[in-house]
Design an enzyme around this catalytic site. Structure first.
Site, mmCIF file in Angstrom:
data_model
loop_
_atom_site.group_PDB
_atom_site.id
_atom_site.type_symbol
_atom_site.label_atom_id
_atom_site.label_comp_id
_atom_site.label_asym_id
_atom_site.label_seq_id
_atom_site.Cartn_x
_atom_site.Cartn_y
_atom_site.Cartn_z
ATOM 1 N N GLY A 31 0.201 9.043 10.111
ATOM 2 C CA GLY A 31 0.130 9.166 8.722
ATOM 3 C C GLY A 31 0.655 10.136 8.205
ATOM 4 N N GLU A 90 8.960 10.053 9.949
ATOM 5 C CA GLU A 90 7.581 10.682 10.106
ATOM 6 C C GLU A 90 6.360 9.979 9.814
ATOM 7 O OE1 GLU A 90 7.198 14.260 10.760
ATOM 8 O OE2 GLU A 90 5.602 13.240 11.403
ATOM 9 N N THR A 112 0.755 -1.347 -0.030
ATOM 10 C CA THR A 112 -0.001 -0.097 -0.091
ATOM 11 C C THR A 112 0.938 1.237 -0.108
ATOM 12 O OG1 THR A 112 -1.703 -1.436 1.164
ATOM 13 C CG2 THR A 112 -1.923 1.145 1.365
ATOM 14 N N LYS A 154 2.656 3.432 18.581
ATOM 15 C CA LYS A 154 3.024 4.816 18.282
ATOM 16 C C LYS A 154 3.147 5.762 19.377
ATOM 17 C CE LYS A 154 0.468 4.311 13.817
ATOM 18 N NZ LYS A 154 -1.148 4.110 13.408
ATOM 19 N N GLY A 173 -6.732 -0.320 2.737
ATOM 20 C CA GLY A 173 -5.357 -0.142 3.043
ATOM 21 C C GLY A 173 -4.978 0.460 4.354
HETATM 22 P P1 NDP Z 1 1.696 -4.161 2.835
HETATM 23 O O1 NDP Z 1 1.522 -5.375 3.362
HETATM 24 O O2 NDP Z 1 0.827 -3.623 1.965
HETATM 25 O O3 NDP Z 1 3.258 -4.100 2.176
HETATM 26 C C1 NDP Z 1 4.176 -4.821 2.503
HETATM 27 C C2 NDP Z 1 5.329 -4.890 1.364
HETATM 28 O O4 NDP Z 1 6.167 -5.512 1.722
HETATM 29 C C3 NDP Z 1 4.793 -5.802 0.247
HETATM 30 O O5 NDP Z 1 4.999 -5.268 -0.926
HETATM 31 C C4 NDP Z 1 5.463 -7.218 0.374
HETATM 32 O O6 NDP Z 1 5.787 -7.825 -0.925
HETATM 33 C C5 NDP Z 1 6.657 -6.668 0.904
HETATM 34 N N1 NDP Z 1 7.768 -7.681 1.486
HETATM 35 C C6 NDP Z 1 7.131 -8.342 2.827
HETATM 36 N N2 NDP Z 1 8.053 -9.094 3.190
HETATM 37 C C7 NDP Z 1 9.008 -8.944 2.259
HETATM 38 C C8 NDP Z 1 10.450 -9.630 2.226
HETATM 39 N N3 NDP Z 1 10.826 -10.297 2.977
HETATM 40 N N4 NDP Z 1 11.125 -8.965 1.227
HETATM 41 C C9 NDP Z 1 10.813 -8.311 0.192
HETATM 42 N N5 NDP Z 1 9.605 -7.507 0.287
HETATM 43 C C10 NDP Z 1 8.708 -8.201 1.228
HETATM 44 O O7 NDP Z 1 1.957 -3.098 3.911
HETATM 45 P P2 NDP Z 1 1.821 -1.455 3.903
HETATM 46 O O8 NDP Z 1 2.451 -0.733 2.917
HETATM 47 O O9 NDP Z 1 0.537 -1.052 4.255
HETATM 48 O O10 NDP Z 1 2.933 -1.042 5.111
HETATM 49 C C11 NDP Z 1 4.136 -0.992 5.201
HETATM 50 C C12 NDP Z 1 4.693 -0.342 6.299
HETATM 51 O O11 NDP Z 1 4.266 1.058 6.586
HETATM 52 C C13 NDP Z 1 4.445 -1.193 7.748
HETATM 53 O O12 NDP Z 1 5.385 -0.809 8.576
HETATM 54 C C14 NDP Z 1 3.254 -0.471 8.216
HETATM 55 O O13 NDP Z 1 3.122 -0.601 9.479
HETATM 56 C C15 NDP Z 1 3.597 0.914 7.950
HETATM 57 N N6 NDP Z 1 2.456 1.979 7.640
HETATM 58 C C16 NDP Z 1 1.364 1.552 7.085
HETATM 59 C C17 NDP Z 1 0.224 2.389 6.808
HETATM 60 C C18 NDP Z 1 -1.066 2.227 6.044
HETATM 61 O O14 NDP Z 1 -1.856 3.004 6.116
HETATM 62 N N7 NDP Z 1 -1.044 1.158 5.419
HETATM 63 C C19 NDP Z 1 0.283 3.782 7.477
HETATM 64 C C20 NDP Z 1 1.474 4.171 8.274
HETATM 65 C C21 NDP Z 1 2.582 3.255 8.303
HETATM 66 P P3 NDP Z 1 4.510 -8.323 -1.872
HETATM 67 O O15 NDP Z 1 3.578 -7.085 -2.212
HETATM 68 O O16 NDP Z 1 5.149 -8.927 -2.996
HETATM 69 O O17 NDP Z 1 3.890 -9.387 -0.939
HETATM 70 N N1 HSE Z 2 -2.914 0.315 10.920
HETATM 71 C C1 HSE Z 2 -2.528 1.793 10.929
HETATM 72 C C2 HSE Z 2 -3.500 2.728 11.138
HETATM 73 C C3 HSE Z 2 -1.859 2.510 9.725
HETATM 74 O O1 HSE Z 2 -4.949 2.074 11.089
HETATM 75 O O2 HSE Z 2 -3.785 3.515 11.830
HETATM 76 C C4 HSE Z 2 -1.444 3.779 10.087
HETATM 77 O O3 HSE Z 2 -0.162 3.660 10.851
#
Ligand code: NDP
Ligand code: HSE
Length: 451
Positions: A150, A145, A30, A221, A203
């Site tokens: 977010g 950040e 995401t 957090k 997401g």
């Molecule tokens: P997702 O689960 O959507 O994405 C994780 C990604 O990491 C995927 O693309 C996955 O690959 C890849 N991945 C996982 N393991 C491996 C590995 N061993 N090697 C290579 N690639 C790997 O997570 P988000 O994007 O939602 O979140 C990412 C980070 O951001 C997390 O730490 C989350 O807590 C943080 N975050 C998320 C927010 C949100 O609103 N979603 C907001 C704030 C922070 P593949 O796609 O191929 O499976």
């Molecule tokens: N899963 C988290 C939330 C993403 O819902 O706030 C943002 O950190």
């Protein structure tokens, strides 16, 4: 235009300063995809701001067959995140999540002299001591950040904008998924599971949504915010935590009738030489600004001794708001590249100046409580319940009694005066032992703010 001057001017201003900053991104979910889209859309604005391009040259993902919603034509893709860390990149952006392999990858990147940006609050809350120290030793910037709030720049506000203040209190909604679920349940009467499914599709949720609904993500957090605010190492384990399982649709309805809304609050307060740290669904008076924050929106109220109360509000989850914060970190790193010493320490304090503070035990924390009881519809019920509260010197601030259908149980909702959790639990145990009180009940904290 003077003929031939272009070459010499370019030659004078081009060199190292104008080369693109090369970025390796670990994780293309995401946030990773939103980051690439946002970067593509804002590249010319960034160049105008800092005089150089940000180029994502390497990306690691798990499943190369999965369709991605971003342009990867100029990117080297790999399923080995270590290969991206060791590639010829200046900055590593960690967007995989979780502790391992994220921890090892971030430490390897810092040790290799690379700047790091991460959105990973779990990693920083649980292994923050090691990660922040590694960044300091390596002399490399560590941007995070996106890890809290977010798209709200709460880290920068707390670490830099409020640096002149002694911070006394932080209270806020810092998990978008829980706030979205409670909003959907209360505004539309949607079932918990349905609302959670929607948050996942939008997401907002963590890979394991129990982190959201059990208050773990908010506690991660809060550990980070408390570290910056109180100059203490992140201490996730010390945070008292309750999740949405405590909230029944009846609580949402009764709280509303009593003049409150239920919000997933995270609270950190300084008490003399110690701290109070808790995360739980909380009744907030319906006219308070935090009660009006709905959906995936986050809001953080920070109280400083000089500035007074301040409030930061914005979208707290989802791809683009989070990418906005990641990209802001990247822009700052690119702007200050080669002179990282101008950046503040990651937590705003040198690691050596951080000192653990004692955390108040849950039993000693003080708040009002909301109590919902199901009772037999017999005379004297109210008198017996309030007598047990009075014995513990707890007064009743508000009470609501729902008339039952003929022969059915009655439902009571009570708001108490401020009391320690220990005294409230003791009175509750006596009330629950009464014959006419049914076993199912609900109690939640009530927070009154002085603004
Ligand atoms: P997702 O689960 O959507 O994405 C994780 C990604 O990491 C995927 O693309 C996955 O690959 C890849 N991945 C996982 N393991 C491996 C590995 N061993 N090697 C290579 N690639 C790997 O997570 P988000 O994007 O939602 O979140 C990412 C980070 O951001 C997390 O730490 C989350 O807590 C943080 N975050 C998320 C927010 C949100 O609103 N979603 C907001 C704030 C922070 P593949 O796609 O191929 O499976
Ligand atoms: N899963 C988290 C939330 C993403 O819902 O706030 C943002 O950190």
């Amino acid at each position: 235009m003077i003929k031939g001057s272009g070459t010499s001017l370019d030659a004078r201003s081009a060199p190292a300063e104008r080369t693109p900053v090369r970025i390796g991104v670990l994780g293309l979910g995401t946030v990773g995809q939103a980051l690439l889209r946002l970067l593509a859309a804002s590249q010319s604005r960034i160049e105008r701001r800092i005089g150089r391009r940000l180029a994502v040259t390497h990306v690691a993902l798990r499943d190369p067959q999965r369709r991605r919603d971003c342009d990867l034509s100029a990117v080297a893709l790999s399923t080995d995140p270590r290969a991206v860390v060791t590639a010829d990149v200046d900055v590593v952006v960690e967007l995989i999540g979780g502790i391992s392999p994220a921890r090892e990858l971030v430490l390897a990147a810092l040790a290799a002299g690379k700047a790091v940006v991460t959105a990973n609050k779990a990693l920083l809350a649980e292994s923050g001591g090691e990660i922040f120290s590694a960044a300091e030793i390596a002399g490399q910037p560590l941007g995070f950040e996106a890890a809290v709030g977010g798209g709200i720049p709460i880290i920068k506000a707390l670490r830099e904008g409020l640096a002149a203040n002694r911070i006394d209190e932080i209270a806020g909604i810092i998990n978008g998924t829980s706030n979205y679920i409670l909003t959907e349940m209360s505004r539309r009467g949607i079932a918990f599971e349905v609302a959670l499914g929607r948050a996942q599709r939008l997401g907002y949720a963590e890979a394991d949504p129990r982190f959201d609904v059990d208050g773990i993500d908010a506690a991660h957090k809060l550990a980070i915010l408390a570290a910056i605010a109180f100059a203490t190492p992140p201490d996730f384990a010390a945070i008292q935590r309750d999740g949405l399982a405590r909230v029944h649709p009846d609580d949402i309805r009764l709280a509303g009738e009593l003049g409150y809304r239920i919000k997933p609050l995270a609270i950190a307060k300084r008490h003399g030489g110690g701290l109070e740290l808790r995360v739980h669904p909380t009744l907030v008076p319906h006219a308070h600004p935090l009660a009006l924050v709905d959906g995936s929106v986050n809001a953080v109220r920070v109280k400083g001794d000089a500035v007074g109360q301040t409030l930061y509000i914005g979208r707290g989850a989802g791809g683009l708001p989070t990418a906005s914060a990641v990209l802001a970190d990247l822009i700052e790193i690119a702007r200050t590249r080669g002179c990282a010493a101008v950046l503040p320490p990651a937590l705003g304090w040198p690691q050596a100046s951080l000192a653990p503070l004692p955390v108040l035990p849950t039993a000693a924390t003080v708040s009002s409580f909301y109590l919902r009881l199901r009772v037999a519809d017999t005379p004297g019920v109210l008198r017996a319940i309030t007598a047990h509260l009075a014995e513990a010197e707890i007064s009743v601030e508000a009470i609501l009694q729902k008339e039952p259908e003929a022969g059915a149980d009655a439902q009571l909702a009570i708001i108490t005066s401020a009391v320690t959790a220990a005294d409230f639990e003791q009175a509750l145990a006596q009330i629950r032992a009464l014959d006419f009180v049914r076993p199912d009940h609900s109690c939640l904290r009530v927070e009154h703010f002085d603004d």
